[in-house]
Design a protein around this motif. Structure first.
Motif, PDB file in Angstrom:
ATOM      1  N   GLN A  54      61.808  30.193  19.955  1.00  0.00           N
ATOM      2  CA  GLN A  54      62.554  31.114  19.094  1.00  0.00           C
ATOM      3  C   GLN A  54      61.605  31.975  18.272  1.00  0.00           C
ATOM      4  OE1 GLN A  54      65.640  31.413  19.580  1.00  0.00           O
ATOM      5  NE2 GLN A  54      65.937  29.586  20.825  1.00  0.00           N
ATOM      6  N   MET A  55      60.481  31.389  17.858  1.00  0.00           N
ATOM      7  CA  MET A  55      59.500  32.158  17.100  1.00  0.00           C
ATOM      8  C   MET A  55      58.960  33.323  17.927  1.00  0.00           C
ATOM      9  SD  MET A  55      55.932  30.942  15.323  1.00  0.00           S
ATOM     10  CE  MET A  55      54.981  31.145  16.830  1.00  0.00           C
ATOM     11  N   GLN A  74      60.563  35.047  20.155  1.00  0.00           N
ATOM     12  CA  GLN A  74      61.551  36.128  20.143  1.00  0.00           C
ATOM     13  C   GLN A  74      61.535  36.868  18.814  1.00  0.00           C
ATOM     14  OE1 GLN A  74      63.211  37.433  22.497  1.00  0.00           O
ATOM     15  NE2 GLN A  74      64.669  38.721  21.405  1.00  0.00           N
ATOM     16  N   SER A  75      61.363  36.151  17.709  1.00  0.00           N
ATOM     17  CA  SER A  75      61.270  36.806  16.397  1.00  0.00           C
ATOM     18  C   SER A  75      60.040  37.704  16.329  1.00  0.00           C
ATOM     19  CB  SER A  75      61.218  35.762  15.279  1.00  0.00           C
ATOM     20  OG  SER A  75      62.464  35.125  15.113  1.00  0.00           O
ATOM     21  N   ALA A 105      59.948  41.629  15.660  1.00  0.00           N
ATOM     22  CA  ALA A 105      59.089  42.202  14.612  1.00  0.00           C
ATOM     23  C   ALA A 105      58.308  43.381  15.182  1.00  0.00           C
ATOM     24  CB  ALA A 105      58.137  41.138  14.069  1.00  0.00           C
ATOM     25  N   TYR A 151      72.218  39.350  18.720  1.00  0.00           N
ATOM     26  CA  TYR A 151      71.108  38.577  19.276  1.00  0.00           C
ATOM     27  C   TYR A 151      71.345  37.073  19.144  1.00  0.00           C
ATOM     28  CZ  TYR A 151      68.477  42.796  20.119  1.00  0.00           C
ATOM     29  OH  TYR A 151      68.077  44.020  20.611  1.00  0.00           O
ATOM     30  N   ILE A 203      65.269  39.989  13.981  1.00  0.00           N
ATOM     31  CA  ILE A 203      64.177  39.066  13.659  1.00  0.00           C
ATOM     32  C   ILE A 203      64.733  37.757  13.101  1.00  0.00           C
ATOM     33  CG2 ILE A 203      62.192  38.695  12.144  1.00  0.00           C
ATOM     34  CD1 ILE A 203      61.693  41.727  12.269  1.00  0.00           C
ATOM     35  N   VAL A 204      65.741  37.860  12.247  1.00  0.00           N
ATOM     36  CA  VAL A 204      66.279  36.682  11.566  1.00  0.00           C
ATOM     37  C   VAL A 204      67.111  35.811  12.511  1.00  0.00           C
ATOM     38  CG1 VAL A 204      67.795  35.922   9.688  1.00  0.00           C
ATOM     39  CG2 VAL A 204      66.251  37.856   9.342  1.00  0.00           C
ATOM     40  N   PRO A 253      66.893  34.598  15.672  1.00  0.00           N
ATOM     41  CA  PRO A 253      66.292  33.400  16.286  1.00  0.00           C
ATOM     42  C   PRO A 253      65.915  32.332  15.271  1.00  0.00           C
ATOM     43  CG  PRO A 253      65.293  35.422  17.144  1.00  0.00           C
ATOM     44  CD  PRO A 253      66.091  35.805  15.951  1.00  0.00           C
ATOM     45  N   VAL A 254      65.534  32.759  14.065  1.00  0.00           N
ATOM     46  CA  VAL A 254      65.158  31.786  13.026  1.00  0.00           C
ATOM     47  C   VAL A 254      66.371  30.948  12.629  1.00  0.00           C
ATOM     48  CG1 VAL A 254      64.253  31.517  10.687  1.00  0.00           C
ATOM     49  CG2 VAL A 254      63.339  33.313  12.177  1.00  0.00           C
TER      50      VAL A 254
END
Length: 554
Positions: A146-147, A149-150, A154, A362, A478-479, A481-482
């Motif tokens: 997931q990181m 993808q973020s 970004a 997303y 960005i958020v 996937p987190v």
């Protein structure tokens, strides 16, 4: 004659514009593939610890060879609550007694487990290789997928901020060609990444390139007669690209080949991009009217309007662009979006819709494995739903109004996501249908946003307002996937957040002014006076629809 009328005189939506738009939108097919590529390149297959029975058992190799794969798994790997093999633990020693269905374990020490110190065994029935399998991004490292993808999103945000300003300085054509080259090189390098760190760096660069392509593609594709056409074609090409991705991923189950195949066409796009004509408007505003005249004469010749092209010169061009040149000299900043009450309300409300739409989009589109269906078919369904969704949005905006269509699309999307929480996992078809409905509503929301945002802001800050909305959308991407990572600890938390955000933004959208059949404002002062004007217009329309009797009473 205005600049728009001048462009119409040399062909409008003629042969040149059709060829131009066609060559511009073909790469959009592949950018859509890159945008959702991690659904397949970072797919998480079924997995469990590697089995070490022979080394730890008294039965030796001969015993293990006589066991079936199912029995070997049973004595080596503990079961989780769903009676599936544990993904991150294995027995320290083989539990032979588990082969006897009537046996009970008395000594708890015999069931001692340990982490997967020797690696994992992956199910390769669907994917032969993903970044998860190659770099063992599971168990303690499961959040890294997931990181990645973020980090990619970004890059999309940084690219939008960087390439937008560079395009104003060096021109749309040069930045578009550079973006094609950067996409080709960084995408190809991604396919040959030696480790996860290199993969993230190259994916960040791919995200930057994607922003440069989309932004400058739309800029070069715009014209007085072709803006609606090019915008529609770009939108549907992105939809087709999502469907094409499913076919590519099915044919190429190895992530490296998939990444390589999705990147190589951009070398071709880079080569033919030098044929593109630079934006005549940008050339004039950049102090290059002579080059702008040459570009327009080339367009006129291809459109078989050579006589009209021969009449052009720098003086004619400058005289027809007085308004554009005056606007270019005006100084407006981000502060202008919040300086006055009405514009501030518009900025806050529409920004929340941009953020929530992208955030929920997303959240849904990058979690296809969650539904338990064939991932390729779900990708096709998620892409196909955009076609009726965008058509429905266009009809709603034209006949019902922008505000209602915008608010309804995000609220319905949020409700579809929240309702899915209460649907049992066994009803896979219903869960998938609700997810597809939610994704379609979010696609409708995006379709509304591009038009509605441009109509809400006055001409002097329209591009700034669009930039703010686009930035908020990237932040949402960005958020998303987190937030999904929180599902590892609270399974229902991500869908609750994904569903609540669009509903709140839909409520905020209700406070925006309606722009259907309302002239576009040119200045901030017109927007600040706009509420009274809009209310008078709506009251007049309401009275007329209620009939002559009501009109006389008023």
């Amino acid at each position: 004659m205005t600049f728009a009328e001048l462009l119409d005189s040399i062909g409008g939506m003629g042969r040149f514009q059709i060829i131009h738009v066609a060559l511009l939108v073909i790469p959009v097919l592949m950018t859509a593939s890159h945008n959702l590529l991690q659904n397949f390149s970072a797919a998480v297959p079924g997995h469990h610890c590697q089995i070490r029975v022979a080394a730890n058992s008294t039965g030796g190799t001969n015993v293990t060879q006589r066991l079936s794969a199912k029995d070997l798994l049973r004595v080596s790997i503990p079961m989780d609550g769903d009676w599936e093999p544990e993904k991150c633990r294995r027995f320290v020693t083989a539990q032979w007694q588990l082969l006897n269905p009537n046996a009970t374990v008395v000594n708890g020490t015999e069931m001692e487990t340990e982490p997967c110190t020797d690696g994992w065994t992956y199910d390769k029935s669907i994917f032969t290789n993903t970044i998860i399998m190659e770099w063992d991004l599971v168990c303690n490292l499961r959040t890294l997928g997931q990181m990645a993808q973020s980090i990619y999103m970004a890059g999309v945000l940084v690219g939008a901020l960087l390439f937008g300003s560079l395009a104003d300085r060096f021109g749309r054509k040069a930045l578009l060609s550079w973006s094609y080259l950067q996409m080709a090189v960084s995408g190809t390098c991604t396919a040959f990444s030696p480790n996860f760190t290199a993969y993230c760096i190259f994916r960040f660069l791919v995200g930057m390139a994607l922003s440069g392509i989309v932004l400058n593609c739309m800029s070069l594709g715009k014209g007085p007669s072709s803006t609606a056409f090019s915008g529609t074609v770009v939108g549907y090409c992105a939809t087709i690209g999502q469907i094409v991705l499913a076919g590519l991923a099915y044919a190429l189950p190895d992530w490296r080949w998939l990444q390589f195949t999705a990147s190589m066409p951009f070398f071709i796009f880079f080569l033919y991009s030098w044929w593109f004509a630079e934006s005549a408007r940008w050339l004039v505003l950049s102090g290059k009217p002579d080059q702008a005249v040459q570009v327009l004469k080339k367009v006129a010749q291809i459109n078989r309007r050579k006589e009209e092209g021969d009449k052009l010169d720098t003086e004619v061009l400058k005289s027809n662009m007085q308004k554009e040149m005056a606007l270019a000299q005006s100084s407006y900043t981000l502060y202008s979006l919040v300086r006055t009450p009405n514009v501030r309300r518009i900025s806050c409300c529409i920004s929340s819709v941009w953020f929530a739409t992208s955030f929920a989009f997303y959240g849904l589109a990058m979690d296809l494995q969650h539904f338990g269906f064939n991932i390729y078919l779900i990708q096709v369904a998620f892409g196909s739903i955009d076609i009726p969704a965008k058509l429905g949005a266009a009809i709603g905006m034209s006949f019902i109004g922008r505000r209602f269509t915008q608010a309804a699309s995000v609220i319905l999307a949020g409700l579809a996501i929240l309702v899915n929480i209460f649907v049992p996992r066994e009803l896979k078809a219903l869960r998938t249908s609700l997810a597809v409905l939610g994704k379609g509503c979010l696609a409708s929301s995006f379709n509304c946003l591009y038009l509605y945002t441009g109509e809400l802001y006055p001409t002097v800050i329209r591009q700034t307002g669009m930039g703010l909305g686009s930035t908020m959308a990237r932040v949402g991407g960005i958020v998303a996937p987190v937030v999904r990572v929180t599902g590892e600890y609270f399974p229902y938390l991500p869908p609750i957040i994904y569903g609540t955000a669009p509903i709140i933004s839909g409520i905020a959208a209700i406070f925006l002014p309606e722009t259907l059949n309302v002239p576009l404002p040119d200045t901030i002062e017109e927007v600040e006076r706009g509420d009274l004007k809009n209310e008078e217009q709506k009251e007049k329309i309401l009275l007329q629809t209620m009939g002559p009797a009501m009109l006389q009473e008023a």
